[in-house]
Design an enzyme around this catalytic site. Structure first.
Site, short mmCIF file in Angstrom:
data_model
loop_
_atom_site.label_atom_id
_atom_site.label_comp_id
_atom_site.label_asym_id
_atom_site.label_seq_id
_atom_site.Cartn_x
_atom_site.Cartn_y
_atom_site.Cartn_z
N GLY A 20 -47.97 13.65 113.52
CA GLY A 20 -48.38 12.48 113.21
C GLY A 20 -47.99 11.76 114.56
O GLY A 20 -47.89 12.14 115.72
N LYS B 24 -53.34 19.36 111.76
CA LYS B 24 -52.35 18.53 113.04
C LYS B 24 -52.01 19.26 114.20
O LYS B 24 -51.21 19.17 115.49
CB LYS B 24 -51.58 17.78 112.05
N SER C 165 -47.23 23.37 104.42
CA SER C 165 -45.79 23.06 103.90
C SER C 165 -45.01 23.98 104.13
O SER C 165 -44.55 24.57 104.38
CB SER C 165 -45.90 22.84 102.28
N CYS D 47 -27.08 10.90 101.00
CA CYS D 47 -26.02 10.69 100.46
C CYS D 47 -26.40 9.60 99.98
O CYS D 47 -24.74 8.72 99.05
CB CYS D 47 -25.33 10.99 102.29
N CYS E 83 -50.46 0.04 79.74
CA CYS E 83 -50.51 -1.12 78.80
C CYS E 83 -49.74 -2.12 80.83
O CYS E 83 -50.78 -3.62 79.76
CB CYS E 83 -49.38 -1.00 77.42
#
EC number: 2.3.2.-
Length: 650
Positions: A27, A73, A96, A162, A174
């Site tokens: 990207g 990409k 992935s 870490c 709600c």
């Protein structure tokens, strides 16, 4: 005198041409990084990215053009780089990095791994794979004018996990449905409404008043009674929001006046729904009550409506009538899109689809008005709804350059010269924009890179299901991909198996059904990541509302109390509307560590003792960081609460 090949010594130049490098992400940073690598002399590069090219990428991801929209990409980046460096050997994967095919043996094929990612889950995974393979990892991230680069090496530096990072912000149902207090609540509600009307319906994305809200009932029995009342009273026929909308032909005015679809005589979206909420009077004892809207009254406003702000149209805030008209126009357009797709079609909300964005902008602003909040511009709504933080191409370029410089140090066997480097928005008191810091040593209590990773989790064994343990605790919280869990009960009971079909029958059973109680120990293994975690269970029936579990000490950092980070994290989310940054993305933020210091080079933070807590500030992970939650040095002037302080890792 050393022999040079270009600007590099021959030995280093030879190392570059022979070493294999894995770039994860193609990207904003990835494009710059690939260009830098081949121009520096790297020849053998493999790049992986699951994403396809979007129109919004074209302003800064310079390897892509308009004709590439919708393509991989990684593949297009490879083709573009080979045009100006055909001698490079580049392999692209449209996949992935968390795919099991890319196992520890795959990572061991490389001398260096460079991250250019935009999400925490993938970062965690690559961090663990590099630790397991004992391969140096160069981690990076940018957000606006801010950026960072750091080097991670097993046994020598902190790993990516870490230091604890605040969990992603979520909102109780709600709150979204009954008591929104921030613009982001209204924006989430509007996105839910889009799906209820035009997209795939989800019971978890209901938009009507939550009659079972415990806060609205004077006693617990009232909440249960309200939850079932609508099914028991008379011959009320329940219909979905989408069914009712179709029956009206998606009439914009009727949609404006009606949403909850509890029956064929359903309440109105901005009027009767709100009137119903007002009957839940306990909700408004300490809150400002909402003010209903009605279409006819809005149309009578006429010329009284004003536009707030000047400049670009997207950055203007309309009045109530303006947003009502935008609501009408967007519904008509979306109705036409549905009609073109045919019966049974569904739309998918996309921040780059103008009608969909107009709908969410209009609906969310009308709801903000009902609940007495300052309304937002389309630009601001898009920033929050799409979790967008403005990215700057030059920042990506600087960070990509720093990645290569750290890589050269590693290949030149100068690891002790590696640094964590921070790019600041403004020069520090010593007029430095780039601030190097010594690498921190591993955190002995880290639940990833410690010699024997171990955590303690507080939960209710009678209410927590095995499925929740797998998905929410092991995968979401602790970043495992395919966990196997064994109970340390002397019998080696298998609770969860990564092999399909072996333990699915356990998923809907409670932990207590397997003899798990206070003090039980679970061994969780992820064979893909070559990672084992020991989980100590503490049973508790006193967890806060909507909290399913707590990691004791907020592992891996066991020092602070759980409430402390929560308070800091909520400063921005609890801000008054007027105090919120205009592009703040409060819906879903992830965090990355960045140190803001005011010297040319700082020592390792582990040697700073108490001072370190005042020197560190969090540089947030993705696409989203909250300026008000950042810790600053005591002797430092407060930084501007600016839009670009929001962190997105590109």
């Amino acid at each position: 005198m050393a022999e040079l090949v270009g600007p590099l010594r021959k030995q280093l130049a030879d190392s570059l041409s022979s070493c294999r490098v894995l770039v994860v992400g193609a990207g904003g940073i990835g494009c710059e990084l690939l260009k830098n690598l081949v121009l520096t002399g790297f020849k053998n590069i493999e790049v992986i990215d699951l994403d396809t090219i979007d129109v919004s990428n074209l302003n800064r991801q310079f390897l892509f053009q308009k004709k590439h929209v919708g393509k991989s990409k990684a593949q297009v980046a490879k083709e573009s780089v080979l045009r100006f460096c055909p001698s490079a050997n580049i392999t692209a994967y449209h996949d992935s990095i968390m795919n099991p095919d890319y196992n520890v043996e795959f990572f061991r094929n490389f001398q260096l791994v460079m991250n250019a990612l935009d999400n925490r889950a993938a970062r965690n995974h690559v961090n663990r794979m590099c630790l397991a393979a004992d391969i140096p990892l160069i981690e990076s991230g940018t957000a606006g004018y801010l950026g960072q680069v750091t080097v991670i090496k097993k046994g020598q530096t902190e790993c990516y996990e870490c230091q604890p990072k605040p969990t992603q912000k979520t909102f109780p149902g709600c709150t979204i449905r009954n008591t929104p207090s921030e613009p982001i609540h209204c924006i989430v509600w509007a996105k839910y409404l889009f799906n209820q009307l035009f997209g795939e319906e989800d019971a978890d994305q209901e938009v009507s008043p939550d009659t079972a809200d415990p806060e609205a009932a004077w006693n617990p029995a009232d909440a249960a009674a309200r939850a079932t009342a609508s099914d028991q009273d008379g011959d009320i026929k329940r219909v979905s929001t989408k069914e009712w909308a179709r029956s009206t032909g998606y009439d914009p005015i009727k949609l404006f006046n009606k949403v909850s679809a509890l029956s064929q005589t359903s309440p109105y979206l901005f009027k009767d729904d709100i009137m119903y909420l007002l009957t839940m009077d306990k909700l408004w004892k300490k809150r400002k009550a909402p003010l209903p809207l009605e279409w006819e009254e809005i149309n009578q406003l006429g010329s009284q409506e004003q536009v707030i702000g000047s400049g670009l149209k997207d950055q203007q805030v309309l009045g109530v009538q303006g947003y009502a008209q935008l609501f009408q126009h967007s519904v008509e357009t979306l109705r036409s899109q549905l009609k073109e797709k045919g019966d049974g079609a569904e739309l998918v909300w996309d921040k780059d689809d103008p009608p969909a964005m107009d709908f969410v902008t209009a609906a969310s602003n009308l709801r903000m008005n009902v609940f007495s909040m300052n309304m937002k511009s389309r630009f601001d709504v898009k920033s929050m709804a799409g979790n967008i933080i403005p990215a700057i191409a030059t920042t990506n370029a600087v960070i990509a350059g720093l990645i290569v410089l750290e890589a050269l140090k590693i290949l030149n066997s100068d690891f002790e010269q590696c640094r964590t480097i921070f790019l600041n928005k403004q020069p520090n008191p010593r007029k430095k924009l780039l601030v190097p810091c010594a690498l921190d040593p591993p955190n002995a209590s880290c639940y990833v890179c410690a010699s024997k990773p171990e955590v303690t989790v507080k939960l209710n064994v009678h209410k927590t299901m095995v499925q929740a343990l797998q998905d929410k605790i092991l995968k979401e919280k602790f970043g495992m991909v395919a966990p196997d869990v064994q109970i340390e009960d002397g019998k080696g009971t298998i609770l969860i198996s990564s092999e399909e079909g072996e333990t699915e029958a356990n998923n809907n059973k409670f932990l207590s059904d397997f003899g798990i109680r206070n003090g039980s120990r679970l061994q969780a293994d992820d064979f893909l990541q070559d990672y084992t975690l020991l989980v100590n269970v503490i049973h508790s029936e006193e967890l806060e509302k909507d909290v399913e579990f707590e990691v004791v000490g907020d592992a891996p950092d066991k020092a602070p109390a759980p409430s402390a980070p929560e308070e800091g994290k909520n400063i921005a989310n609890g801000n008054k509307d007027s105090a919120q940054p205009s592009t703040s993305s409060k819906a879903a933020v992830e965090d990355d560590d960045v140190l803001l210091v005011d010297s040319d080079e700082e020592p390792s933070s582990s040697t700073m003792d108490t001072e370190s807590s005042n020197r560190k500030r969090k540089h947030h992970d993705a696409e989203t960081d909250d300026a008000s939650s950042k810790r600053k040095r005591l002797d430092q002037q407060p930084a501007d609460d600016d839009d670009e302080d929001i962190i997105a890792l590109d």
